[in-house]
Design an enzyme around this catalytic site. Sequence first.
Site, PDB file in Angstrom:
ATOM      1  N   GLU A  54      18.659  -9.779 -37.782  1.00  0.00           N
ATOM      2  CA  GLU A  54      18.027  -8.782 -37.381  1.00  0.00           C
ATOM      3  C   GLU A  54      17.486  -9.716 -36.263  1.00  0.00           C
ATOM      4  OE1 GLU A  54      17.422  -8.295 -40.325  1.00  0.00           O
ATOM      5  OE2 GLU A  54      17.878  -5.633 -40.836  1.00  0.00           O
ATOM      6  N   MET A 480      17.595 -34.095 -30.228  1.00  0.00           N
ATOM      7  CA  MET A 480      16.212 -34.087 -30.182  1.00  0.00           C
ATOM      8  C   MET A 480      14.699 -34.569 -30.803  1.00  0.00           C
ATOM      9  SD  MET A 480      15.164 -34.307 -26.612  1.00  0.00           S
ATOM     10  CE  MET A 480      15.898 -32.446 -25.547  1.00  0.00           C
TER      11      MET A 480
END
Lengths: 566, 162
Positions: A54, A480
């Site tokens: 979902e 990162m």
Amino acid sequence: MENTEKTLTGAQILMTVLQEEGVDTIFGFPGGAVIDIYDELDRTPIRHILTRHEQAAVHAADGYARASGKVGVCLVTSGPGATNTVTGIASAYMDSIPLVVVTGQVPTSLIGNDAFQEVDIVGITRPCTKHNYLVKRTDDLSKVLKEAFHIARSGRPGPVLVDIPKDVAKGKAVYSRMDATQMKSYNPTYHPNMRQLEKVISLIQEAKRPMIFAGGGVILSKASAELTAFARKTQMPVTTSLMGMGAFPGTDSLCLGMLGMHGTYRANMATSACDLLIGVGVRFDDRVTGKTDAFASQAKIVHIDIDPTSIRKNVLVTLPLVGDCKITLQELNRMIERIDFGNIAEQRRDWLSQIAQWKETGALDYDQTTIIKPQYVVETLYRLTQGKAIITTEVGQNQMWAAQYYHFDEPDHFITSGGLGVMGFGLPAAIGAQIAQPEHLVVDIAGDGSIQMNIQEMATIRQYGLPVKIVILNNRYLGMVRQWQELFYDKRYSCTDMESAPDFVKLAEAYGALGLKATTPEEVESVLREGLAAPGAAIMDFWVDRQECVYPMVPAGAPITEMLLV
Amino acid sequence: MTESKHVITMLVDNQPGVLARVVGLFSGRGFNIESLCVAETTSPEVSRITLVTTADPLVMEQIIKQLRKLINVIKVRDMDKSKAVQREMALICVRTKPEHRAEVLRIVDIFRGKIVDTGSEHYIIEVTGDEGKLTAIINLLKPIGIKKIARTGTVALFREPK
Ligand SMILES: Cc1ncc(C[n+]2csc(CCOP(=O)(O)OP(=O)(O)O)c2C)c(N)n1
Ligand SMILES: [Mg+2]
């Protein structure tokens, strides 16, 4: 007048309103609480894209909304179906993307009883939706749905959630078509105050070093043409936020590139030196401003935005202008038409040549050694696609390199989770964008970490035969975070080395897609060529320099002139 | 920037969840609520919320704008105290030994309060006024012995033109 009154079930009312609102595609995942709705859906021409999660349905609807300019629609079941949508909704909320998310709910008689798959999704999503509803009577459903679409797409757009209990979907009500939605407590301001606008003109006339800072609001209000005309006529350079990439042509000589933490040297320097900064459709996020006291400290700031809460929230401004970006820029353009700026090129010469100098000193640069540099992959992709692809991104270094090395000349071509920064956004967003633009090349620029967060969507890509291309900048790191550890935590790489990863080539093949891998710079172009030319989906796995960092970088909270440059 | 107390008055849709939206906005954004009063107006679809907060001018500006942004909020105003009537009611239960009764009655009288419940060892006093008045009576009653107290928080209305 034709009598449009008829008695329909809640599920039929939902389908009717969706079609009246021009919805032809929705993204979702079924379950017990929405079986009635799915049963009805099957009898309509609406296309349903069955994602494998979902969260992905919401990101796909987000990508679809951005690439189509329409409201994205999702349908999921109660409980876990609903909670799985939360990340997607929160991302759309931060980026102001118009969505209507329909969740199933347990029957009204069971609400509050901790029933099977009951969750208070209206309570959970209250702070991350523009508005939400629990519909308690079938009689209220059509009005609520109309309002939901109206709220989602008007003003500052955003996601609206409508929670429909099973008995409300099964129940009947008299339905009559309603075209206009009147809401006494919701009236966005589209037209700016004209007297304030005139002041903008005099500020421009007085300024020696003016510039524009454009954001996602320009793209959302479809004001790129107006912005471009405005900037060119006044010869003001333009920097953009991450969300504003493409709002102004990236290859225009007035374009300064992105502003902020990983902004270009010239954009950060210019913002700090300018004497007039016109912010359009931006919200001065902390990743843009750095230390707010030092931000644009020599400038008078004009702030144009449709959301009054964006104004004076993070930075103080000289001139606030609440209004739609497009309408405001149209008015400004009309005003400047009548003004004689004299020899504008001459007036801007010093300012623009100063900027050109910054461009030379701080050009984005890297050395392509024997190991593949991630920047080189993006640059080659840019060259091979002539800058025309729709690019979605995951989050991390991959996202920043995409923003720095792919130059967008058009709006709606750069689709990224800007405000929330959701790893796992890019692949489902690419699905949505590809469905909105079936003929367009859609590429997800991914990290090896993020791509695994919604990798199951490869099955959706297969089911619908979508030719989505995935470029993995594979540094075998949560890059990162590793970069922050390298620079600010003495290279203590706590839990950022993902010691094992799937073989992405085999993974692609398992999903019926083409899988390609490049480990040397020489292979980069040929792998890209082959992957892009393939008729279907392809995963291209680039083994890039593990240690590469994104530069420039402004440490969090520092003034944006304090850039680490390689 | 200096913080000061503000009374915010707003009209909202009288629907379930609206109060949660308002309160959630305050907690989610780190604004504070000192008191809060909610009740229906003459129109059953509309409720009035009166909220007291302390904030500096910039935060106050955000509070008002954020409240206006809520779809169910119809009208919001930051009340200028000189243009509004503000009242709060308190029910104060005081311990009343026989030797203190006369003193308590005198205090109640000065503040135009009422005794609404009596017993062998207590009075419950009802008193209405602005915040200053309530603080004053509470301070006077404290040495005698306050058992319990319930305050409504401020309600307020703008004065009409004379
Ligand atoms: C859902 C989620 N969890 C955690 C983070 C924090 N985070 C930001 S970037 C990043 C690393 C991403 O790694 P990868 O996808 O490999 O990208 P790279 O930076 O290496 O290009 C992480 C963990 C996030 N943004 N989103
Ligand atoms: Mg990585």
